[in-house]
Design an enzyme around this catalytic site. Structure first.
Site, PDB file in Angstrom:
ATOM      1  N   CYS A 152     -11.529  11.358  10.128  1.00  0.00           N
ATOM      2  CA  CYS A 152     -11.254   9.950  10.405  1.00  0.00           C
ATOM      3  C   CYS A 152     -10.276   9.787  11.567  1.00  0.00           C
ATOM      4  O   CYS A 152      -9.180  10.359  11.556  1.00  0.00           O
ATOM      5  CB  CYS A 152     -10.693   9.279   9.147  1.00  0.00           C
ATOM      6  SG  CYS A 152     -10.288   7.540   9.358  1.00  0.00           S
ATOM      7  N   CYS A 180     -19.420  -4.535  10.936  1.00  0.00           N
ATOM      8  CA  CYS A 180     -19.769  -5.079   9.618  1.00  0.00           C
ATOM      9  C   CYS A 180     -20.238  -6.527   9.747  1.00  0.00           C
ATOM     10  O   CYS A 180     -19.533  -7.379  10.291  1.00  0.00           O
ATOM     11  CB  CYS A 180     -18.554  -5.008   8.693  1.00  0.00           C
ATOM     12  SG  CYS A 180     -18.857  -5.727   7.052  1.00  0.00           S
ATOM     13  N   ASP A 202       0.801  -1.232   0.000  1.00  0.00           N
ATOM     14  CA  ASP A 202       0.000   0.000   0.000  1.00  0.00           C
ATOM     15  C   ASP A 202       0.833   1.281   0.000  1.00  0.00           C
ATOM     16  O   ASP A 202       0.277   2.378  -0.045  1.00  0.00           O
ATOM     17  CB  ASP A 202      -0.997   0.010   1.159  1.00  0.00           C
ATOM     18  CG  ASP A 202      -0.332  -0.016   2.524  1.00  0.00           C
ATOM     19  OD1 ASP A 202       0.896   0.147   2.604  1.00  0.00           O
ATOM     20  OD2 ASP A 202      -1.051  -0.209   3.526  1.00  0.00           O
ATOM     21  N   CYS A 210     -22.111   0.528   9.066  1.00  0.00           N
ATOM     22  CA  CYS A 210     -20.826   1.198   9.278  1.00  0.00           C
ATOM     23  C   CYS A 210     -20.961   2.712   9.382  1.00  0.00           C
ATOM     24  O   CYS A 210     -20.140   3.364  10.034  1.00  0.00           O
ATOM     25  CB  CYS A 210     -19.843   0.831   8.165  1.00  0.00           C
ATOM     26  SG  CYS A 210     -20.424   1.178   6.492  1.00  0.00           S
ATOM     27  N   CYS A 245     -19.372   5.160  12.985  1.00  0.00           N
ATOM     28  CA  CYS A 245     -18.253   6.102  13.037  1.00  0.00           C
ATOM     29  C   CYS A 245     -18.656   7.297  13.898  1.00  0.00           C
ATOM     30  O   CYS A 245     -19.543   8.074  13.516  1.00  0.00           O
ATOM     31  CB  CYS A 245     -17.878   6.574  11.631  1.00  0.00           C
ATOM     32  SG  CYS A 245     -16.512   7.768  11.644  1.00  0.00           S
TER      33      CYS A 245
END
Length: 302
Positions: free
Chosen positions: A210, A241, A130, A190, A194
């Site tokens: 975030c 989830c 990544d 989801c 948050c």
């Protein structure tokens, strides 16, 4: 070229310890133009916050990463383990519990690249984790190993979203798999999970709100939002989830098992660590990206 070379490569990937593997063609088509357009809209909205590297133009053209690339192998390393953090422990996202996944994935993909080169001596390849400017989740979706969920994570039918991604680009032309079919359906669990509202809308994450971004990437002395108990990353949108609740499988890979201090250390104890203690605790860890002063700042937010 053997017609089953793609299947052989995927079998080799599973033998290296990857949980899932799939192949995509890098020729134009499929969903990639749509994913590229979505990235451009995301950048235009400023959702990348201070992550300037997301603007790298190579991210929009895989051919710039390996001239002559024709196919890629997408793999997922399952990092879910049975252990849980203790009550009152400073919360740390699961991706950082074991050894640095960048090294693990890179080493294993390099073995696959060398194996592929033996089968096709004239081929070239490149490993991407990544840190490379690649649309990694989009290519993983194109290779069929999972779909991009409403929380922005790649979700696999077999393992949920507890997967760390890697890619092997190659000039070989491999038989591609069918792209993954999105299966979030009407579920929106989801989004309200948050606490800072970072999932601005389904499939769109605003890094500026975030917890994971601010605890890992933000270098400022103070943070603009509460961390809600997290000091390194955040797993809240993954924990709720349904695919993770029902399909997570515990990895027995010794490289991914959690360090004791992560499972047991209380915030007050960590606040007292000096730089040398942090240096020792973070050896060969992806969490090393968080500097000691940032750990102290994050712990001060609890």
């Amino acid at each position: 070229m053997p017609v089953n070379l793609a299947d052989q490569l995927k079998q080799q990937a599973l033998a290296q310890g990857f949980a899932v593997a799939g192949v995509a063609s890098t020729s134009a088509g499929g969903r990639m133009p749509l994913r590229t357009a979505a990235l451009e809209r995301w950048l235009a909205a400023g959702y990348q916050a201070d992550m300037a590297w997301m603007n790298n133009p190579k991210r929009l053209a895989v051919q710039q990463l390996l001239p002559g690339v024709r196919s890629l192998l997408a793999v997922g390393l399952n990092y879910y383990v049975d252990q849980q953090q203790g009550v009152g422990v400073a919360r740390i996202a699961r991706y950082g519990w074991g050894r640095d996944y960048h090294r693990l994935i890179e080493q294993r993909l390099k073995r696959l690249g060398r194996w592929l080169e033996l089968q096709q001596p004239d081929s070239r390849w490149r490993v991407c984790v990544d840190t490379a400017p690649l649309l990694d989740k989009a290519w993983a979706e194109e290779a069929g190993i999972g779909w991009i969920g409403k929380n922005g994570n790649l979700i696999s039918q077999s393992h949920g979203s507890w997967l760390l991604l890697g890619h092997l680009l190659t000039t070989c032309e491999l038989t591609p798999d069918a792209p993954a079919i999105p299966l979030c359906g009407s579920c929106n669990d989801c989004l309200p999970a948050c606490p800072t509202g970072a999932i601005a809308e389904p499939f769109v994450v605003d890094s500026r709100r975030c917890i994971a971004f601010h605890s890992i990437e933000n270098r400022d002395d103070t943070l603009p939002l509460p961390l809600h108990g997290w000091v390194a990353g955040c797993d809240l949108c993954q924990e709720v989830c349904p695919w993770n609740k029902h399909h997570a499988k515990a990895s027995t890979d010794p490289e991914l098992q959690p360090r004791n201090w992560i499972l047991q250390s209380k915030p007050q104890e960590l606040k007292e660590w000096d730089d040398n203690q942090w240096d020792e605790a973070l050896r060969s860890s992806a969490l090393r990206r968080i500097k000691p002063q940032m750990w102290r700042r994050n712990l001060g937010c609890l």
